[in-house]
Structure formats: structure tokens, C-alpha cells
Design a protein around this motif. Sequence first.
Motif, short mmCIF file in Angstrom:
data_model
loop_
_atom_site.label_atom_id
_atom_site.label_comp_id
_atom_site.label_asym_id
_atom_site.label_seq_id
_atom_site.Cartn_x
_atom_site.Cartn_y
_atom_site.Cartn_z
N HIS A 301 0.83 -1.20 0.00
CA HIS A 301 0.00 0.00 0.00
C HIS A 301 0.87 1.26 0.00
N PRO A 302 0.40 2.35 -0.65
CA PRO A 302 1.18 3.59 -0.62
C PRO A 302 1.47 4.11 0.78
N VAL A 303 0.55 3.86 1.73
CA VAL A 303 0.82 4.28 3.11
C VAL A 303 2.04 3.55 3.66
N THR A 304 2.15 2.25 3.35
CA THR A 304 3.31 1.48 3.77
C THR A 304 4.58 2.01 3.14
N VAL A 305 4.49 2.40 1.87
CA VAL A 305 5.65 2.97 1.18
C VAL A 305 6.09 4.26 1.88
N VAL A 325 12.02 0.64 0.98
CA VAL A 325 10.90 0.04 0.26
C VAL A 325 11.23 -1.35 -0.31
N PRO A 326 12.38 -1.54 -0.98
CA PRO A 326 12.68 -2.91 -1.43
C PRO A 326 12.81 -3.90 -0.29
N LEU A 327 13.36 -3.49 0.86
CA LEU A 327 13.47 -4.41 1.99
C LEU A 327 12.10 -4.78 2.53
N VAL A 328 11.22 -3.80 2.67
CA VAL A 328 9.86 -4.09 3.14
C VAL A 328 9.13 -4.96 2.13
#
Length: 342
Positions: A301-305, A325-328
Motif C-alpha cells: 500500500h502507498p501508506v506502507t511505502v 521500500v525494497p526491503l519491506v
Amino acid sequence: MVSPGLRRAAGYAWRLLLLGVAGYAAFTVLERLQLPAVAVFLALVVTSVLRPVADLLDRVMPRPLAVLITLLSAVLLLAGLFTLVGEVVASGSARLGMEFRGGLGRIERWLEGAPFHVPSGTVAGLQGKIGSFLASHRSMLISTAVTGASRVVEAATVAALALFLSVFFIHSGDRMWQWGLQQLPTGSRSTCDRAGRVAWRTFAGYTRGIVIVAASNAVLVGLALWLLQVPLALPLTLLEFFATLIPLVGSPIAMAIASVVALATRGPVTALIVLGLIVVIGQIEGHLLHPLVMSWAVRIHPVTVALSVTAGAVLAGVIGAVVAVPLVSVAWAVISELRNRG
């Protein structure tokens, strides 16, 4: 008598506590080993982008030669691009200086008029204060420059190590992975293999996708700046490409810098048009490029980003914002794979 609900809550609590301790320990180790960690990350990025090219060349030539040609072509391409940017800046430096000086005069006259009504001489006084500050803090600036030079040496070391690792990752990454699996207990090899493969697919997909998105943004920005006759269009285009690698915040920052250049050289109308490009390119990126390019590889989700980028920047600065972001995405893909097939 302890209730079942409290017992379950306590079980989750100590597990989360252990995960937190393990995460903190891992972060501490990575912080101490930041340079090799960044080199490994960059090597994985290079491998994800260039390995398909090497695999394609491998069909018609020996594997070592395919890897050599792929890496040399990439290095020469980057070196040529940066050389071209340097020549553009050097050749237009005199004209650009004149345009900046004239642009500062236009900005001062613009601020003195309606609706701002800034007192006459305020901008010139501000310039004088900046010059006085620089003169009085010359030793601090020299120390900062020396620190920056050491950072350049560190960056060169990281780049050389990343290139060295990339050679082996591209050439025989599969064999290295299989060797690593053989060092694990037999019962856990299958699970680790599944997790590792889905992690690599997600990471490679994200990396290729963000490079495509960054290149598309850079082309749009470069074309717009060229049409608007903004100086330094090529360096600003390159800045946009690298800034887009930081999701959500990188591209607007690069466009804001471009708008400042446009304001100083082409006037407020052109600067406002460049600022408007932030909204236009943001809409194209969010509603067209990301759904088309990234959705098959990364589904967060964009919020997670946004939270990931913020947390990464707080913990590790620019490097943290880039890798967050790539790690998540990789962590979520691995969790989903193990949960769905566990």
C-alpha cells in the motif's frame, strides 16, 4: 489461574520482544558494517538489472565473456553520460552565470512589486549576509569539504567493491546460492530455498520496475525542460532519474530544484510551469507507470511505502530511504510465501 487470552497475549508479547531484539541487533551490525552492506545492496541492484542481458549473451558466447561485455558496456554507458553532463555544464558555465545574475535581478524586482512589496535592497542585503557568514565560517567550511572528500573516497571504495561482487553474482549467483543452501540443515533447505527465490524475484522485479519508472520520469522532465528552454536541462534530467529511486519524495525534490533554476534563469512563469510538472508527473507515475510496471512485482500500500521511506530516512539517512521500500517489499513477499504454502 491465568486466562487463555492473557496466556496467548503473553506468548505473542515475548515473541515480538525477541523479534525486536533480533532486529535491533541486526540493524546495529549493519550500521557498523555500512560500507560492505551498501556494496552488497548495490551489487544486487546491478545483478538484477544486468543479469538478463548476460543470460541473453550467454546463448551465443561463453559465460565469462558475456559477463565481461555486459559490465563493460554498463560502465562505459554511465561514464559517457556523466562525461557528457560535465561537458554541458562546463561549456555553458559562463552564459549560465550571466543568466543567473540577470535572473536574480528579475527576482528582486518581482519581489519588490505587488503583491509582495519587499523593501528595496533586501535581496542584496541577504546576499551580503550570506557572503559574510561564509567568510566568518571559512574554517568550518574547509573542514566540511575535507569530510566530503573522505566521503568521496568511501563512495569510490563502495563502488569498486560493488562492481567486484557484481561480477561473481552475475556469473555464478545460482551456484553460490546452492552452496549456501548446502550449509543449512537438511530439513530447512526447501523452505529457505522457497523464501530466497521469492525474495530475489521480488527484489529484481522492484529494481527493474523502479529503473523503468525513473527513466520514464526523466524523459518526461527532460523533454519539458528542453521545450521550456531551461538551462542545465540534461543535468536536471539526470538528477530526476536518480531522485526517483527514492519513492514519493525524490521526484518532487528534484523538480523543486529544477523550478529554482527556472526561476533564476527564465522567470516566475516558467518556474510555475515546472512546479506544475510535479503534479502532472506525480499523477502519471502514480496512476499509469506504477500500476503497469510495478504491480506484478510489488504489492504494498502507498501508506506502507510512505512510512517505510520515512523510517528508513530517520534510521539511516538517504541510504535508508533508498533501501527501505525494497526491503519491506521483500520481507512481505517472503512472509506471504511461507504463510500461503507453509
